[in-house]
Motif scaffolding. Structure first.
Motif, PDB file in Angstrom:
ATOM      1  N   ALA A 270       0.750  -1.123  -0.148  1.00 48.90           N
ATOM      2  CA  ALA A 270       0.156  -0.017   0.035  1.00 48.90           C
ATOM      3  C   ALA A 270       0.686   1.114  -0.085  1.00 48.90           C
ATOM      4  CB  ALA A 270      -0.884  -0.020   1.293  1.00 48.90           C
ATOM      5  N   ALA A 271       1.666   1.261   0.745  1.00 46.10           N
ATOM      6  CA  ALA A 271       2.821   2.526   0.966  1.00 46.10           C
ATOM      7  C   ALA A 271       3.304   2.938  -0.528  1.00 46.10           C
ATOM      8  CB  ALA A 271       3.953   2.030   2.112  1.00 46.10           C
ATOM      9  N   GLU A 272       3.913   1.881  -1.110  1.00 51.62           N
ATOM     10  CA  GLU A 272       4.479   2.228  -2.456  1.00 51.62           C
ATOM     11  C   GLU A 272       3.549   2.874  -3.424  1.00 51.62           C
ATOM     12  OE1 GLU A 272       6.661  -1.025  -3.952  1.00 51.62           O
ATOM     13  OE2 GLU A 272       4.961  -2.269  -4.201  1.00 51.62           O
ATOM     14  N   ILE A 273       2.377   2.372  -3.482  1.00 52.89           N
ATOM     15  CA  ILE A 273       1.300   2.817  -4.270  1.00 52.89           C
ATOM     16  C   ILE A 273       0.832   4.322  -3.977  1.00 52.89           C
ATOM     17  CG2 ILE A 273      -0.814   2.617  -5.475  1.00 52.89           C
ATOM     18  CD1 ILE A 273      -0.429  -0.485  -5.222  1.00 52.89           C
ATOM     19  N   GLU A 274       0.631   4.156  -2.522  1.00 52.22           N
ATOM     20  CA  GLU A 274      -0.001   5.591  -2.136  1.00 52.22           C
ATOM     21  C   GLU A 274       1.245   6.770  -2.284  1.00 52.22           C
ATOM     22  OE1 GLU A 274      -0.849   4.445   2.045  1.00 52.22           O
ATOM     23  OE2 GLU A 274      -2.722   3.363   1.372  1.00 52.22           O
TER      24      GLU A 274
END
Length: 330
Positions: A270-274
């Motif tokens: 989730a972190a890399e996409i967000e």
């Protein structure tokens, strides 16, 4: 562009440095084929007709949409197809492993899970495809096996071969790995029952396939969605040929501010996409979406695609299957 793209699909001089390795690769793979052909290495023939959907190049060519198409068309024609796959990237508790709607994507791998969800056909994965085929036949009532990839898996005999090539990149520089993108030489196309050109503009003897975009779906809840194409969007892709996805978006008038590519079968967080999206609407592939559903934001969407083939392909395929059934005496 990565250096291998320059070498494989360009005319980069450094390809000649890899020529000795390609010669070695050719010798090894040639000996392996000869051992299976002579019977020195055993191969197993499943008890039902088996169709292999594969390619001779490294990277994505569009095999998965074609497998979906085959399952849908064969089911409509009265067959009961089942799918086997190596399950690349899977971490199943045991193999062979039956993939169903409750399977964790980490266990099944992204492509097998997506295939099972789209087709609802029985699907078994195993690094040893003959084991997957035996398990499929032992646990499900199927009368035809479709193997997703596995063209070079000569330990399993097949009745019909479909080779998919990219209509734009085709065979690259025409050399074997690692000098070029080929797993087998161009001669291999002449041995297949069907050569499918993804993207159209196939050469003589090839059949054309186009990928037709379906309506967007929400990653979080799978609901059909209508995205406002005027808002700021970013695209991500972790597939073999991400440029094809970006081209499809452009052809359907999606205006993409930025895109970010990851290696095939990438395990997204989730972190890399967000961090990349920064609140903007995200569009991804269906294969990537199955890995992101548990942490997807409301403005994340995926674009399903469906294969559309020349009208004479299906009658030819059904005729071949009918001949196989007649020859077997069933």
């Amino acid at each position: 562009m990565k250096i291998e793209e320059d070498i494989w699909y360009g005319n980069h001089w450094s390809k000649w440095l890899l020529a000795p390795l390609s010669i070695t690769f050719a010798a090894i793979t040639g000996c392996r084929r000869a051992l299976f052909k002579s019977g020195i290495k055993a191969s197993i023939k499943p008890s039902v007709p088996t169709i292999v959907v594969g390619n001779i190049t490294v990277g994505g060519t569009g095999k998965t949409p074609l497998v979906v198409y085959l399952c849908e068309q064969l089911t409509a024609a009265g067959y009961k197809p089942g799918i086997i796959s190596r399950g690349y990237g899977s971490k199943a508790p045991q193999y062979p492993y039956i993939v169903n709607s409750d399977s964790p994507v980490a266990h099944s791998g992204d492509e097998p899970f997506m295939l099972q969800q789209r087709t609802r056909c029985p699907l078994v994965i195993s690094p040893v495809r003959t084991d997957a085929a035996a398990h499929l036949l032992a646990h499900f009532d199927v009368d035809i096996i479709i193997t997703d990839d596995g063209l070079q898996h000569y330990a399993m005999q097949r009745d019909i071969e479909l080779i998919v090539i990219d209509g734009k990149r085709r065979l690259g520089n025409g050399h074997l790995l690692p000098m070029g993108p080929l797993r087998e030489g161009p001669w291999r196309l002449d041995t297949a029952d069907f050569v499918i050109c993804n993207g159209g503009n196939g050469l003589a003897g090839e059949l054309n396939m186009l990928l037709v975009a379906a309506p967007l779906r929400n990653v979080a809840n799978n609901a059909v969605a209508v995205a406002d194409k005027s808002i700021s969007m970013v695209a991500i892709a972790g597939i073999g040929n991400p440029q094809r996805f970006y081209t499809t978006l452009a052809q359907h008038d999606y205006v993409i501010d930025e895109h970010l590519s990851f290696p095939d079968h990438h395990a997204f967080t989730a972190a890399e996409i967000e961090q990349f999206a920064a609140g903007r609407t995200v569009i991804m592939t269906e294969k990537d979406a199955v890995k992101c559903q548990s942490f997807a934001q409301d403005n994340w969407y995926y674009l399903p695609v469906n294969a559309s083939l020349d009208s004479d392909f299906l009658p030819q395929l059904l005729l071949k299957l009918k001949e196989l059934t007649h020859d077997s005496g069933s």
